[in-house]
Design an enzyme around this catalytic site. Structure first.
Site, PDB file in Angstrom:
ATOM      1  N   ARG A 108      -7.886  -5.711  -4.447  1.00  0.00           N
ATOM      2  CA  ARG A 108      -6.660  -4.857  -4.761  1.00  0.00           C
ATOM      3  C   ARG A 108      -7.142  -4.436  -6.479  1.00  0.00           C
ATOM      4  NH1 ARG A 108      -1.563  -6.562  -0.833  1.00  0.00           N
ATOM      5  NH2 ARG A 108      -1.896  -4.659   0.553  1.00  0.00           N
ATOM      6  N   HIS A 121      -3.529  -2.250   3.873  1.00  0.00           N
ATOM      7  CA  HIS A 121      -3.045  -2.603   4.708  1.00  0.00           C
ATOM      8  C   HIS A 121      -3.281  -3.630   5.561  1.00  0.00           C
ATOM      9  CE1 HIS A 121       0.923  -3.811   7.329  1.00  0.00           C
ATOM     10  NE2 HIS A 121      -0.046  -3.338   8.190  1.00  0.00           N
TER      11      HIS A 121
HETATM   12  N1  ADP Z   1       6.832  -4.372  -6.140  1.00  0.00           N
HETATM   13  C1  ADP Z   1       6.563  -3.191  -5.058  1.00  0.00           C
HETATM   14  N2  ADP Z   1       6.222  -1.914  -6.144  1.00  0.00           N
HETATM   15  C2  ADP Z   1       5.381  -1.100  -5.588  1.00  0.00           C
HETATM   16  N3  ADP Z   1       5.145  -0.997  -4.357  1.00  0.00           N
HETATM   17  C3  ADP Z   1       4.952  -1.694  -3.193  1.00  0.00           C
HETATM   18  C4  ADP Z   1       6.244  -3.219  -3.729  1.00  0.00           C
HETATM   19  N4  ADP Z   1       5.673  -4.253  -3.048  1.00  0.00           N
HETATM   20  C5  ADP Z   1       5.216  -4.057  -2.457  1.00  0.00           C
HETATM   21  N5  ADP Z   1       5.302  -2.165  -1.734  1.00  0.00           N
HETATM   22  C6  ADP Z   1       4.283  -1.564  -1.724  1.00  0.00           C
HETATM   23  O1  ADP Z   1       4.433  -2.127   0.139  1.00  0.00           O
HETATM   24  C7  ADP Z   1       3.973  -1.948   0.797  1.00  0.00           C
HETATM   25  C8  ADP Z   1       4.122  -3.169   1.742  1.00  0.00           C
HETATM   26  O2  ADP Z   1       4.829  -4.107   1.256  1.00  0.00           O
HETATM   27  P1  ADP Z   1       3.870  -5.744   2.020  1.00  0.00           P
HETATM   28  O3  ADP Z   1       4.236  -5.633   2.679  1.00  0.00           O
HETATM   29  O4  ADP Z   1       5.783  -6.629   0.397  1.00  0.00           O
HETATM   30  O5  ADP Z   1       2.714  -6.056   0.433  1.00  0.00           O
HETATM   31  P2  ADP Z   1       1.620  -6.770   1.723  1.00  0.00           P
HETATM   32  O6  ADP Z   1       1.249  -4.614   2.078  1.00  0.00           O
HETATM   33  O7  ADP Z   1       0.445  -6.979   0.591  1.00  0.00           O
HETATM   34  O8  ADP Z   1       1.993  -6.789   2.774  1.00  0.00           O
HETATM   35  C9  ADP Z   1       2.549  -2.549  -0.124  1.00  0.00           C
HETATM   36  O9  ADP Z   1       1.368  -2.941   0.278  1.00  0.00           O
HETATM   37  C10 ADP Z   1       2.202  -1.793  -1.030  1.00  0.00           C
HETATM   38  O10 ADP Z   1       1.941  -0.675  -1.595  1.00  0.00           O
HETATM   39 MG    MG Z   2       3.298  -6.608   4.859  1.00  0.00          MG
END
Ligand code: ADP
Ligand code: MG
Ligand code: GTP
Length: 171
Positions: A108, A121
């Site tokens: 990332r 993801h």
């Molecule tokens: N603060 C944010 N601003 C914009 N997009 C976000 C944010 N937090 C999460 N996302 C989006 O939502 C997806 C899922 O969130 P999360 O499950 O918290 O993260 P991860 O993908 O690292 O597990 C993230 O991969 C990202 O694409």
């Molecule tokens: Mg997640």
């Protein structure tokens, strides 16, 4: 040797549409994991909403759903003794901006465009991994995996010891 764990990787639209990034990630997956299933799909917004329902109501939910249904995504079921943690480590922090400063060599940090468009993801727990794999690969049999395939993959490929194929030995 510890049992192989499964996780779901989703390569997001901006990475799928960038041939350099896509081939870099594909090579990484091939070298680090057993890739059990792969498919390319185009999500409609309804399916994207269902997949990300845990984030419903968060400020970024709409842009996330719009983005994830904006182009093809590549889905991979990955196997490794530490699949969930290893893939998330390779991804780096959710926020690209944080990744760029704290872990510039994570995927990332290298290829993310924004917090929404953050390359890929990765399932965040064994329960999420099972749910997410079933969501995109309804035909994947966890029963078969646990009772047959996992051991086969863990012990490595079967090789024939010479051109007569007299018998098979495991590596
Ligand atoms: N603060 C944010 N601003 C914009 N997009 C976000 C944010 N937090 C999460 N996302 C989006 O939502 C997806 C899922 O969130 P999360 O499950 O918290 O993260 P991860 O993908 O690292 O597990 C993230 O991969 C990202 O694409
Ligand atoms: Mg997640
Ligand atoms: N906590 C919080 N963070 C926000 C909010 N709005 C934006 N952000 C964060 O700030 C980042 C940049 O916001 P935007 O300018 O909307 O995002 P962008 O640069 O257009 O890129 P995308 O994330 O793809 O929309 C987002 O990815 C979020 O992480 C908000 O209302 N609350």
């Amino acid at each position: 040797m510890q049992k192989l764990q499964l996780t779901l990787a989703i390569i997001k639209p901006h990475a799928v549409s960038n041939p350099v990034v896509l081939s870099f990630i594909r090579n990484l997956l091939k070298n680090k994991f057993v890739v059990l299933r792969t498919k390319r799909v185009n999500l409609d917004t309804k399916t994207a909403c269902r997949f990300y329902k845990e984030h419903f109501g968060k400020f970024f939910y709409n842009r996330l759903v719009t983005f994830m249904s904006s182009g093809s995504i590549d889905l991979h079921v990955l196997g490794h003794v530490n699949a969930i943690t290893l893939w998330r480590q390779m991804l780096g922090p959710t926020s690209v901006y944080k990744g760029q400063f704290q872990e510039p060599h994570c995927l990332r940090g290298m290829f993310g465009i924004s917090d929404t468009r953050n390359v890929a993801h990765g399932s965040d727990s064994p329960e999420s991994a099972e749910r997410e794999i079933k969501f995109f690969f309804p035909d994947f049999s966890f029963y078969h995996w646990r009772n047959h395939d996992e051991e086969w993959f863990r012990k490595g490929p079967i090789i024939f010891n010479d051109h007569h194929f007299q018998h098979v030995k495991r590596l």
